[in-house]
Scaffold this motif. Structure first.
Motif, short mmCIF file in Angstrom:
data_model
loop_
_atom_site.label_atom_id
_atom_site.label_comp_id
_atom_site.label_asym_id
_atom_site.label_seq_id
_atom_site.Cartn_x
_atom_site.Cartn_y
_atom_site.Cartn_z
N ILE A 4 1.23 -69.34 7.22
CA ILE A 4 -0.19 -69.14 6.95
C ILE A 4 -0.95 -70.46 7.07
N ASP A 5 -0.31 -71.57 6.69
CA ASP A 5 -0.94 -72.89 6.82
C ASP A 5 -1.10 -73.27 8.29
N TYR A 6 -0.14 -72.90 9.11
CA TYR A 6 -0.23 -73.16 10.55
C TYR A 6 -1.46 -72.46 11.13
N LEU A 7 -1.68 -71.20 10.73
CA LEU A 7 -2.86 -70.49 11.20
C LEU A 7 -4.14 -71.19 10.77
N ARG A 8 -4.19 -71.60 9.51
CA ARG A 8 -5.39 -72.25 8.99
C ARG A 8 -5.68 -73.55 9.71
N GLU A 9 -4.64 -74.27 10.11
CA GLU A 9 -4.83 -75.50 10.88
C GLU A 9 -5.49 -75.22 12.23
N HIS A 10 -5.34 -74.00 12.71
CA HIS A 10 -5.94 -73.61 13.99
C HIS A 10 -7.24 -72.82 13.79
N GLY A 11 -7.80 -72.88 12.59
CA GLY A 11 -9.07 -72.23 12.32
C GLY A 11 -8.99 -70.73 12.22
N LEU A 12 -7.83 -70.20 11.85
CA LEU A 12 -7.63 -68.76 11.76
C LEU A 12 -7.34 -68.33 10.33
N TYR A 13 -7.69 -67.09 10.05
CA TYR A 13 -7.43 -66.48 8.75
C TYR A 13 -6.67 -65.19 8.98
#
Length: 99
Positions: A4-13
């Protein structure tokens, strides 16, 4: 690093639906490479989401077709399964998400 942190680093939720689906947004930020990564890590993402959320809630996001609305339970908290059952009693194709 959690998925989930990887997604957030890419501006995703992301959020999990009661039926095991995964919703990721904003769509315009999802590159072909990220789409492949999301598919490969779907279960890990669902697990990460589940770790941080109380399964019983009073407020749920309901999506019917392209319409999104909020469903509130005034008197009791609903589990994901209960929320889906309530929503589908009104809208047979409803999807329910944590709000």
């Amino acid at each position: 690093m959690a998925a989930i942190d990887y997604l957030r680093e890419h501006g995703l939720y992301a959020e999990a639906a009661c039926d095991g689906r995964l919703s990721v947004w904003p769509v315009q930020n999802i590159t072909p490479e990220l789409r492949t990564w999301i598919r490969a890590h779907k279960q890990e993402l669902l697990d990460d989401i589940a770790k941080g959320l109380d399964p019983r809630r009073r407020c749920w996001r309901v999506v019917v077709g392209r319409k999104s609305m909020v469903m509130l339970s005034r008197y009791c908290q609903l589990s994901p399964e209960e929320a889906l059952e309530v929503a589908r009693a009104r809208w047979s194709e409803a999807r329910v998400y944590q709000y």
